[in-house]
Design a protein around this motif. Structure first.
Motif, PDB file in Angstrom:
ATOM      1  N   SER A 247      -3.220 -23.502 -11.101  1.00 59.67           N
ATOM      2  CA  SER A 247      -2.200 -22.459 -11.147  1.00 59.67           C
ATOM      3  C   SER A 247      -1.291 -22.613  -9.934  1.00 59.67           C
ATOM      4  N   THR A 248      -0.017 -22.914 -10.182  1.00 60.56           N
ATOM      5  CA  THR A 248       0.910 -23.072  -9.053  1.00 60.56           C
ATOM      6  C   THR A 248       1.040 -21.755  -8.287  1.00 60.56           C
ATOM      7  N   GLY A 249       1.008 -20.628  -9.006  1.00 60.48           N
ATOM      8  CA  GLY A 249       1.063 -19.326  -8.326  1.00 60.48           C
ATOM      9  C   GLY A 249      -0.113 -19.173  -7.360  1.00 60.48           C
TER      10      GLY A 249
ATOM     11  N   PHE B 235       0.415 -21.363  -4.285  1.00 60.59           N
ATOM     12  CA  PHE B 235       1.380 -20.773  -3.348  1.00 60.59           C
ATOM     13  C   PHE B 235       0.750 -19.601  -2.593  1.00 60.59           C
ATOM     14  N   ARG B 236       0.029 -18.726  -3.321  1.00 60.36           N
ATOM     15  CA  ARG B 236      -0.569 -17.550  -2.661  1.00 60.36           C
ATOM     16  C   ARG B 236      -1.615 -17.963  -1.632  1.00 60.36           C
ATOM     17  N   GLU B 237      -2.378 -19.014  -1.941  1.00 63.92           N
ATOM     18  CA  GLU B 237      -3.386 -19.501  -1.000  1.00 63.92           C
ATOM     19  C   GLU B 237      -2.703 -19.975   0.290  1.00 63.92           C
TER      20      GLU B 237
ATOM     21  N   GLY C 112      10.033 -12.481  -6.771  1.00 60.39           N
ATOM     22  CA  GLY C 112       9.831 -12.871  -8.168  1.00 60.39           C
ATOM     23  C   GLY C 112      10.741 -14.003  -8.612  1.00 60.39           C
ATOM     24  N   ASP C 113      11.521 -14.551  -7.664  1.00 63.86           N
ATOM     25  CA  ASP C 113      12.328 -15.729  -7.999  1.00 63.86           C
ATOM     26  C   ASP C 113      11.424 -16.963  -8.056  1.00 63.86           C
ATOM     27  N   LEU C 114      12.014 -18.107  -8.429  1.00 66.29           N
ATOM     28  CA  LEU C 114      11.219 -19.327  -8.519  1.00 66.29           C
ATOM     29  C   LEU C 114      11.350 -20.164  -7.250  1.00 66.29           C
TER      30      LEU C 114
ATOM     31  N   ASN D  38      12.598  -8.415 -12.301  1.00 68.91           N
ATOM     32  CA  ASN D  38      13.218  -9.698 -11.966  1.00 68.91           C
ATOM     33  C   ASN D  38      12.441 -10.863 -12.590  1.00 68.91           C
ATOM     34  N   ARG D  39      11.099 -10.782 -12.564  1.00 73.60           N
ATOM     35  CA  ARG D  39      10.299 -11.892 -13.103  1.00 73.60           C
ATOM     36  C   ARG D  39      10.517 -12.045 -14.610  1.00 73.60           C
ATOM     37  N   LEU D  40      10.683 -10.926 -15.304  1.00 73.43           N
ATOM     38  CA  LEU D  40      10.933 -11.006 -16.748  1.00 73.43           C
ATOM     39  C   LEU D  40      12.291 -11.659 -17.018  1.00 73.43           C
TER      40      LEU D  40
HETATM   41  P1  ADP Z   1       2.473 -14.658 -13.096  1.00 77.68           P
HETATM   42  O1  ADP Z   1       1.180 -13.941 -12.892  1.00 77.68           O
HETATM   43  O2  ADP Z   1       3.645 -13.767 -13.046  1.00 77.68           O
HETATM   44  O3  ADP Z   1       2.452 -15.568 -14.278  1.00 77.68           O
HETATM   45  P2  ADP Z   1       2.217 -16.776 -11.117  1.00 77.68           P
HETATM   46  O4  ADP Z   1       1.014 -16.474 -10.345  1.00 77.68           O
HETATM   47  O5  ADP Z   1       2.158 -17.881 -12.128  1.00 77.68           O
HETATM   48  O6  ADP Z   1       2.785 -15.456 -11.794  1.00 77.68           O
HETATM   49  O7  ADP Z   1       3.434 -17.080 -10.139  1.00 77.68           O
HETATM   50  C1  ADP Z   1       3.767 -16.210  -9.099  1.00 77.68           C
HETATM   51  C2  ADP Z   1       5.042 -16.689  -8.413  1.00 77.68           C
HETATM   52  O8  ADP Z   1       4.847 -18.010  -7.871  1.00 77.68           O
HETATM   53  C3  ADP Z   1       6.270 -16.828  -9.308  1.00 77.68           C
HETATM   54  O9  ADP Z   1       6.940 -15.581  -9.489  1.00 77.68           O
HETATM   55  C4  ADP Z   1       7.105 -17.829  -8.511  1.00 77.68           C
HETATM   56  O10 ADP Z   1       7.731 -17.223  -7.396  1.00 77.68           O
HETATM   57  C5  ADP Z   1       6.043 -18.783  -7.974  1.00 77.68           C
HETATM   58  N1  ADP Z   1       5.780 -19.902  -8.905  1.00 77.68           N
HETATM   59  C6  ADP Z   1       4.621 -20.131  -9.583  1.00 77.68           C
HETATM   60  N2  ADP Z   1       4.725 -21.227 -10.364  1.00 77.68           N
HETATM   61  C7  ADP Z   1       5.987 -21.704 -10.179  1.00 77.68           C
HETATM   62  C8  ADP Z   1       6.725 -22.803 -10.718  1.00 77.68           C
HETATM   63  N3  ADP Z   1       6.190 -23.640 -11.624  1.00 77.68           N
HETATM   64  N4  ADP Z   1       8.001 -22.976 -10.287  1.00 77.68           N
HETATM   65  C9  ADP Z   1       8.558 -22.165  -9.386  1.00 77.68           C
HETATM   66  N5  ADP Z   1       7.939 -21.095  -8.852  1.00 77.68           N
HETATM   67  C10 ADP Z   1       6.662 -20.861  -9.235  1.00 77.68           C
END
Ligand code: ADP
Ligand code: ADP
Length: 208
Positions: free
Chosen positions: A30-32, A35-37, A56-58, A165-167
């Motif tokens: 999970s890329t999210g 990033f959080r880690e 909530g941007d990318l 914003n995420r939506l």
């Molecule tokens: P969700 O629970 O909303 O699906 P994630 O945990 O997948 O969220 O992602 C959280 C945040 O991490 C995103 O809002 C974005 O800022 C960043 N992020 C995660 N994956 C990506 C990606 N593939 N490209 C760009 N940003 C990402």
């Protein structure tokens, strides 16, 4: 089996991915979570992306693609992997084609009002990433992790403003991937609306 889990925030991708990863013995990437880690550990990457995640941007494509490329170079992906939350843009999907082959893309679908309910009730155990929902999958003791008894938190980006914003970001930047993968005959749709056990059953029935 190399899989992509696609779908709006809050559809249950992470919940399903962690269950399937355990059953199949393949990593859940999970890329999210990555990033959080990094944010929790105060790394350079974490400092760079913190404000982006909060809004909530990318995160920029180049950075995200490099991260996934490195991750897929590790030995534990030889029997397959689940990409959860990547790719999220067409450039990311195009880049992925240069370093991985994908067997199926699972699209989890859920109406907006359900998405908002799921995200606003989501609670997480930060150290492990275990995810709960205050109504739909509550912890045994309110506010505490089932395994460690530690405090659960609400993610900063599960606030009302950030959810909106995420939506928006999902619709504009990620939704085009549905057609991208449909044209490649890789897309399988799963209705994410029912209870978790039922969604999981439909998911496994759709796997190649
Ligand atoms: P969700 O629970 O909303 O699906 P994630 O945990 O997948 O969220 O992602 C959280 C945040 O991490 C995103 O809002 C974005 O800022 C960043 N992020 C995660 N994956 C990506 C990606 N593939 N490209 C760009 N940003 C990402
Ligand atoms: P995503 O990774 O797609 O952002 P999560 O897996 O974090 O989504 O799920 C979002 C929230 O919805 C969490 O609180 C989770 O416990 C809850 N949830 C997941 N699947 C279901 C389901 N089938 N029914 C009800 N709630 C669910």
């Amino acid at each position: 089996m190399n899989l992509i889990f696609l779908g709006p925030p809050g559809a249950g991708k992470g919940t399903m991915a962690s269950r399937l990863a355990q059953d199949k013995g393949i990593p859940h990437i999970s890329t999210g979570d990555i990033f959080r880690e990094n944010i929790n550990n105060g790394t350079d990457l974490g400092k760079k992306v913190k404000s982006i995640l909060d809004s909530g941007d990318l995160v920029p494509d180049e950075l995200t693609v490099e991260l996934v490329k490195d991750r897929l170079n590790q030995g534990d992906v030889s029997n397959g992997f689940i990409l959860d939350g990547f790719p999220r843009t067409i450039p990311q999907a195009e880049a992925l084609e240069d370093f991985a082959s994908i067997d199926a893309v699972i699209l989890f679908t859920l109406p907006d009002e359900e998405i908002v309910k799921r995200l606003s009730g989501r609670r997480v155990h930060k150290p492990s990433g275990r995810t709960y929902h205050i109504l739909f999958s509550p912890p045994k003791v309110p506010g505490k992790d089932d395994v460690t008894g530690e405090e659960l938190i609400q993610r900063g980006d599960d606030s009302e403003e950030s959810i909106r914003n995420r939506l928006d970001v999902y619709r504009k930047q990620t939704q085009p991937l549905v057609d991208f993968y449909r044209k490649k005959n890789l897309l399988k749709e799963v209705d994410a609306g029912p209870a978790p056990d039922e969604v999981y059953e439909k998911l496994t029935a759709n796997l190649p």
